[in-house]
Design an enzyme around this catalytic site. Structure first.
Site, short mmCIF file in Angstrom:
data_model
loop_
_atom_site.label_atom_id
_atom_site.label_comp_id
_atom_site.label_asym_id
_atom_site.label_seq_id
_atom_site.Cartn_x
_atom_site.Cartn_y
_atom_site.Cartn_z
N TRP A 1 44.48 38.34 48.45
CA TRP A 1 43.57 38.19 49.60
C TRP A 1 43.69 36.81 50.24
CZ3 TRP A 1 42.15 39.78 44.73
CH2 TRP A 1 41.61 38.82 43.90
N GLU B 1 35.76 39.69 48.49
CA GLU B 1 34.53 39.06 47.99
C GLU B 1 33.58 40.09 47.40
OE1 GLU B 1 34.00 36.05 47.39
OE2 GLU B 1 35.72 35.19 48.43
N TYR C 1 25.88 34.79 49.95
CA TYR C 1 27.16 34.34 49.40
C TYR C 1 28.33 34.95 50.19
CZ TYR C 1 31.37 34.12 46.77
OH TYR C 1 32.69 33.92 46.45
N ASP D 1 27.54 31.10 44.79
CA ASP D 1 27.28 32.12 43.75
C ASP D 1 27.06 31.37 42.42
OD1 ASP D 1 29.77 31.22 43.09
OD2 ASP D 1 30.72 33.18 43.01
#
Ligand code: SF4
Length: 365
Positions: free
Chosen positions: A33, A46, A129, A147
């Site tokens: 990613w 995510e 987040y 986080d």
């Protein structure tokens, strides 16, 4: 400035950013990613990475992007297919919410992931987040992405003793990141904090001697890095005893059942099972009775082929696994199906049920 952030004044912010970001640029892992900054891919990664380890996510991410390369593809996909793509990752509401949110992006924002904090935070399943991660990584906007991992790192660097298990503490850490974040390269800054937490500033035994920001770290200076972060324990885990069975009809087809559309593992497929409230009910005759009473299935059980334990965040399933035959006629429906092993591949099963099937195949050898 909050009292908890008093140590921020001791940090030379420019040097801290440079040390952190240059370390990240040299040491970052090669993750799929990170290949481009497509907001859709950053978003998918995510969501997958919440509660799941990077190594586990990589093959899932690659397959997911292969199956649903664009927002449009995911918006159009059948629910069974997205569950199949997520099979084994757990926390399945993540992928359902992702699809609802992607549909909203398609309808309301013309298929472009919004780049304003308010709009992105309004999408289903996108918490502060994820919003911060997508905005900073994909759009270069200096928003915090905080986080548990980042809270641990920041609590050590600034020696913050607030309990990170309390939702109210997040604001303190977000404020800290707002002060520290690089406005030139917020993408690398946030990713660097995450990477530092994953590789160096780990939950137990942080590798301070290898740490690129050791000179800025208050906890290291005070020798309290092992005591931070403060994190109170969650409530006790509940144990549930289950009996499950791989049941075959006279043609060798196996019975599968679709779980209810809400609650734990919603809409996934499973082998029929019942909860065992008293240990006496584990006796085979009693299990047969329970299958009849609770599931309306007439069965003959052969033997217990094993025991499986599966740990959820708040719950542990202890499952005794049987094989057997179905002796009543099954009315196939949306919830009940009789399938061949080959057809089973089309349905998404949660991990404990995949383990049961594996156990069965091993015993058959
Ligand atoms: Fe974490 Fe140690 Fe680095 Fe401080 S010096 S940030 S405690 S690894």
């Amino acid at each position: 400035m909050l009292n908890e952030l008093k140590n921020i004044e001791k940090i030379k912010i420019n040097e801290f950013q440079n040390d952190l970001i240059s370390w990240f640029k040299n040491e970052q892992r090669d993750l799929p990613w990170r290949k481009d900054k497509d907001p859709y891919k950053v978003w998918v990664s995510e969501i997958m990475l919440q509660q799941t380890r990077v190594d586990t996510v990589i093959p899932y991410f690659n397959r997911f992007i292969e199956w649903f390369p664009t927002i449009d593809d995911l918006a159009k996909a059948e629910e069974d297919k997205i569950l199949k793509a997520w099979e084994g990752l757990g926390y399945y509401s993540r992928v359902r919410n992702l699809q609802s949110a992607v549909r909203e992006v398609k309808e309301k924002y013309n298929g472009v992931v919004p780049n304003s904090p308010e709009e992105i935070a309004g999408l289903k399943g996108v918490g502060p987040y994820t919003a911060g991660a997508v905005l900073s990584i994909a759009y270069g906007i200096p928003e915090p992405a905080v986080d548990g991992n980042v809270m641990r790192v920041i609590s050590r660097i600034l020696s913050i003793w607030s309990d990170i298990a309390k939702p109210a503490s997040r604001k303190i850490f977000e404020q800290a990141v707002r002060h520290l974040i690089s406005h030139e390269d917020p993408s690398s800054f946030n990713q660097a904090l995450m990477e530092l937490g994953a590789l160096v500033c780990t939950p137990t035994s942080p590798s301070c001697l290898l740490c690129p920001v050791r000179e800025h770290c208050q906890a290291f200076e005070e020798g309290v890095q092992e005591e931070l972060p403060v994190k109170t324990k969650k409530n006790k885990t509940r144990h549930v005893e289950l009996a499950a069975a791989l049941l075959f009809d006279e043609n060798g087809k196996i019975v599968i059942h679709k779980r209810p559309s809400n609650g734990l593992l919603a809409n996934l497929w499973e082998f029929p099972n019942v909860e065992i409230i008293h240990s006496l009910e584990h006796e085979r005759g009693k299990v047969v009775e329970q299958f009849h009473q609770l599931l309306d299935l007439e069965v003959q059980l052969e033997k217990a082929i094993g025991q499986i334990e599966h740990v959820f965040s708040h719950l542990i399933w202890n499952i005794r696994v049987y094989t057997g035959e179905i002796t009543s006629v099954i009315q196939e429906s949306e919830e009940w199906k009789l399938v061949t092993f080959e057809e089973m591949q089309e349905y998404a099963f949660p991990v404990p049920h995949q383990k049961m099937f594996k156990l069965f195949l091993e015993q058959k050898k």
